[in-house]
Motif scaffolding. Structure first.
Motif, PDB file in Angstrom:
ATOM      1  N   GLU A  35       0.852  -1.187   0.000  1.00 39.11           N
ATOM      2  CA  GLU A  35       0.000   0.000   0.000  1.00 39.11           C
ATOM      3  C   GLU A  35       0.888   1.237   0.000  1.00 39.11           C
ATOM      4  N   SER A  46      -4.789   6.723  -1.326  1.00 35.63           N
ATOM      5  CA  SER A  46      -4.170   5.424  -1.081  1.00 35.63           C
ATOM      6  C   SER A  46      -4.285   4.583  -2.339  1.00 35.63           C
ATOM      7  N   PHE A  48      -2.671   0.713  -4.141  1.00 33.97           N
ATOM      8  CA  PHE A  48      -1.929  -0.490  -3.792  1.00 33.97           C
ATOM      9  C   PHE A  48      -1.408  -1.173  -5.036  1.00 33.97           C
ATOM     10  N   GLN A  50      -0.243  -5.010  -6.325  1.00 34.81           N
ATOM     11  CA  GLN A  50      -0.351  -6.433  -5.996  1.00 34.81           C
ATOM     12  C   GLN A  50       0.280  -7.261  -7.099  1.00 34.81           C
ATOM     13  N   ASN A  61      -6.951   2.332  -3.894  1.00 37.54           N
ATOM     14  CA  ASN A  61      -7.385   1.512  -2.757  1.00 37.54           C
ATOM     15  C   ASN A  61      -8.730   2.024  -2.256  1.00 37.54           C
ATOM     16  N   CYS A  63     -12.830   0.699  -2.490  1.00 39.14           N
ATOM     17  CA  CYS A  63     -13.787  -0.304  -2.943  1.00 39.14           C
ATOM     18  C   CYS A  63     -14.997   0.370  -3.578  1.00 39.14           C
ATOM     19  N   PRO A  69     -11.038   1.381   2.035  1.00 40.01           N
ATOM     20  CA  PRO A  69      -9.863   0.690   1.499  1.00 40.01           C
ATOM     21  C   PRO A  69     -10.115  -0.810   1.507  1.00 40.01           C
ATOM     22  N   ASN A  71      -7.883  -3.207   2.200  1.00 38.46           N
ATOM     23  CA  ASN A  71      -7.198  -3.825   3.339  1.00 38.46           C
ATOM     24  C   ASN A  71      -7.648  -3.127   4.618  1.00 38.46           C
ATOM     25  N   GLU A  75      -0.867  -5.022   4.609  1.00 41.38           N
ATOM     26  CA  GLU A  75      -0.780  -4.808   3.166  1.00 41.38           C
ATOM     27  C   GLU A  75      -1.157  -6.066   2.387  1.00 41.38           C
ATOM     28  N   PHE A  77      -3.784  -7.988   0.248  1.00 39.27           N
ATOM     29  CA  PHE A  77      -4.945  -7.657  -0.571  1.00 39.27           C
ATOM     30  C   PHE A  77      -5.587  -8.882  -1.211  1.00 39.27           C
ATOM     31  N   CYS A  87     -11.885  -7.350  -0.588  1.00 45.99           N
ATOM     32  CA  CYS A  87     -12.192  -6.204   0.264  1.00 45.99           C
ATOM     33  C   CYS A  87     -12.586  -6.751   1.627  1.00 45.99           C
TER      34      CYS A  87
END
Ligand code: FES
Length: 126
Positions: A35, A46, A48, A50, A61, A63, A69, A71, A75, A77, A87
């Protein structure tokens, strides 16, 4: 309807300019998630990163269900099987390839991908 176009990080609040180093792929933790939070005054963004079997995803980040966020405390995901982004708020699951919600309360909606480039094992904002 397909995934919306990736957004430029520099178009969001408190974010750095195009070409900013976001991560070195070889330095991501074993679970592959990272993140990054940008702040400037009262603004906060924010994102992220992955890493998955198929490549690397970079997403806002946020939803699409309720705007939290993905997470909560760390960190991580991915879900336990390492197949979908998860989520933690209400359990929506997203395809890490394109950010599409495949299960949960926002099924069919998308995470917003962040435009990026990968060069010499590093990820940069685009
Ligand atoms: S906020 Fe993500 S599933 Fe509800």
């Amino acid at each position: 309807m397909g995934a919306p176009d990736p957004i430029d990080l520099s178009d969001l609040e408190a974010t750095p300019p195009t070409g900013t180093l976001l991560a070195i792929l070889g330095e991501l933790p074993e679970h592959g998630g990272k993140e990054i939070i940008f702040t400037e005054g009262r603004f906060r963004t924010s994102i992220f990163i992955q890493k998955t079997e198929g490549g690397v995803g970079v997403f806002l980040n946020f939803c699409p269900h309720a705007g939290t966020p993905l997470n909560m405390f760390n960190e991580k995901f991915m879900d336990l099987r390492g197949k979908y982004l998860l989520c933690r708020t209400h359990g929506a699951m997203f395809d890490p390839k394109d950010g599409k919600c495949v299960r949960g309360p926002c099924k069919g909606k998308y995470l917003r991908a962040i435009a990026h480039t990968i060069k010499d094992g590093a990820i940069y904002s685009a």
